[in-house]
Motif scaffolding. Structure first.
Motif, PDB file in Angstrom:
ATOM      1  N   PHE A 162     -13.110  11.670  23.890  1.00  0.00           N
ATOM      2  CA  PHE A 162     -13.780  12.888  24.356  1.00  0.00           C
ATOM      3  C   PHE A 162     -13.418  13.241  25.795  1.00  0.00           C
ATOM      4  CE2 PHE A 162     -16.499  11.393  20.949  1.00  0.00           C
ATOM      5  CZ  PHE A 162     -16.633  12.543  20.206  1.00  0.00           C
TER       6      PHE A 162
ATOM      7  N   ARG B 132     -16.215   7.562  25.352  1.00  0.00           N
ATOM      8  CA  ARG B 132     -14.998   6.931  24.832  1.00  0.00           C
ATOM      9  C   ARG B 132     -13.840   7.858  25.114  1.00  0.00           C
ATOM     10  NH1 ARG B 132     -16.250   7.665  18.396  1.00  0.00           N
ATOM     11  NH2 ARG B 132     -14.008   7.994  18.247  1.00  0.00           N
TER      12      ARG B 132
ATOM     13  N   ARG C 112     -22.739   7.026  23.159  1.00  0.00           N
ATOM     14  CA  ARG C 112     -21.660   6.877  22.185  1.00  0.00           C
ATOM     15  C   ARG C 112     -20.508   7.850  22.422  1.00  0.00           C
ATOM     16  NH1 ARG C 112     -23.782   3.322  18.338  1.00  0.00           N
ATOM     17  NH2 ARG C 112     -21.607   3.109  17.667  1.00  0.00           N
ATOM     18  N   TYR C 113     -20.735   8.835  23.294  1.00  0.00           N
ATOM     19  CA  TYR C 113     -19.641   9.771  23.593  1.00  0.00           C
ATOM     20  C   TYR C 113     -18.753   9.278  24.730  1.00  0.00           C
ATOM     21  CZ  TYR C 113     -21.449  13.244  20.418  1.00  0.00           C
ATOM     22  OH  TYR C 113     -21.822  13.896  19.281  1.00  0.00           O
TER      23      TYR C 113
END
Lengths: 114, 326
Positions: free
Chosen positions: B63, B60, B57-58
């Motif tokens: 980040f 993207r 989920r990181y």
């Protein structure tokens, strides 16, 4: 004056940080947000929101000391800035004004007891 | 603590390569803290799985190296961006010079593409013909004191000789080169001048098997008073395309229509009507000429024939004939 508005989720995260009795960092904020809202939320969403709020100037952060249980990685502690406090107050004011403007008896009409 | 009580290594690597360095420490720390908590609660396997899902989920843009200043290493993309910036500034600074350069390049590329397109189109001709690869046109190369000239037209005896004396040759056909001239055609009350005629040997359709819309190519032009026309010409005179068996007058002489053949856009010959050479009754001795350069000579060689030895053999013969005549 250019103003940054707060999204619903941003507002919740900001309130959780404000309500946190101890020092607030990623994990505690993440757990509190889920507990308070009853929603299942990914940690990346919380992190992204925290950093965005910091960019907007509503939060400030500083790194804590080294810790053993996280492989020596430091925690980032978040705290409300003056702008953050002001933003929450503004929202609260608008809300209470609107709540007071609701004509008495209206909620009874549509089936909600007071 | 052994290696397997830790989060999946690949997930950590993913996180470390993707998340901005200034965010990595606390993000990874928070993730690890939750991981160890979950190991105690739900066991190692599930905690590892949850960790991997959380890491994904990181992935993207938010980040990804959000703060340029926080990253100490110079990245390739910065350099490329700088090149573009400098190029743009140079363009705007030297406007006239840039205009000449860019316009010139544009013009040049456009011309190059158009020429390529034309050349490519040229190579698309006659490919639809059955056995087209075995058909050749004999050209004429004439050298004298003034130099060498090449001509597409050649004397009528080329074809006659090739057909009778060379076993490699399957079929030949001549087309007489004629100036574009108006020929009067009549049918009933319709009179019109037609310009695009081919005067051909009756073997023409064996060398070039063009599809007939009406009629049959077999012996189509064996009779000297026969004619094959295009569908457009049929429409002009008869308001119909199916005109096989009808009569049309050419220079007041009657011709029997034996076929209607549409022009193929990718055939190198275009025509409105085709009549046999016999119709114009050329004197027989002229057709014996080795010097009357008036004909396009087409040769269809037999299957598997190597064309170069045939060329050499025929060249030697032509030299011998011309030597005898000079």
């Amino acid at each position: 004056m250019r103003r940054s508005f707060l999204g619903e989720f941003e507002e919740i995260v900001l309130l959780v940080v404000a309500a946190c009795p101890a020092e607030a960092y990623g994990v505690t904020i993440w757990e509190d947000v889920q507990q308070q809202t009853g929603r299942s939320i990914t940690m990346s969403a919380v992190h992204a929101t925290l950093y965005r709020l910091e960019e907007k100037g509503f939060l400030s952060s500083e790194m804590g000391g080294a810790t053993a249980e996280r492989g020596g990685r430091r925690k980032r502690f978040f705290a409300l800035t003056n702008a953050g406090v002001r933003a929450l107050n503004d929202i609260q004011e608008v809300r209470s004004r609107l709540w007071q403007a609701i004509p008495p008896g209206k909620f009874q009409l549509i089936g909600f007891g007071s | 603590m052994n290696a397997h009580s830790q989060p999946p290594r690949w997930a950590d690597l993913l996180l470390e390569t993707f998340v901005a360095p200034d965010l990595l420490e606390d993000v990874q720390g928070d993730l690890h803290e939750v991981f160890y908590k979950r190991v105690a609660e739900v066991g190692l396997a599930r905690a590892r799985r949850e960790y991997a899902l959380a890491v994904v989920r990181y992935l993207r843009p938010f980040f990804l190296n959000r703060k340029q200043s926080a990253s100490s290493s110079i990245k390739q993309s910065d350099m490329v961006r700088s090149y573009f910036k400098i190029a743009f500034r140079n363009i705007t600074r030297h406007k006239a010079y840039s205009f000449v350069n860019i316009a010139g390049l544009t013009l040049g590329l456009t011309a190059c593409l158009l020429i390529s397109l034309f050349v490519w189109d040229e190579t698309r001709y006659d490919l639809f013909l059955t056995d087209g690869a075995r058909v050749f046109r004999v050209y004429n190369e004439h050298t004298d004191a003034q130099g060498t000239i090449e001509m597409a037209v050649a004397p009528p005896m080329y074809t006659t000789t090739l057909q009778t004396e060379f076993p490699e040759v399957e079929k030949t056909a001549r087309i007489m080169m004629t100036a574009q001239h108006k020929t009067l055609f009549e049918s009933g009350n319709t009179k019109s001048y037609e310009e695009n005629g081919l005067f051909i040997d009756s073997t023409f359709f064996e060398v070039f098997p063009l599809p007939f819309r009406y009629g049959s190519p077999v012996k189509a032009l064996d009779d000297r008073a026969s004619i094959v026309i295009s569908p457009e010409m049929a429409q002009r005179f008869f308001h119909s395309e199916d005109v096989v068996g009808k009569q049309i007058l050419m220079n007041k002489q009657p011709y029997l229509i034996k076929g209607v053949v549409p022009n193929h856009p990718k055939f190198h010959l275009q025509f409105d009507y085709i009549i046999p050479l016999a119709a114009i009754q050329l004197p027989a001795e002229r057709m014996q000429s080795w010097r009357w350069n008036q004909f396009y000579n087409y040769v269809k060689v037999k299957k598997g024939v190597d064309i170069q030895p045939l060329e050499r053999k025929f060249q030697a013969l032509v030299k011998e004939k011309n030597g005898a005549l000079c």
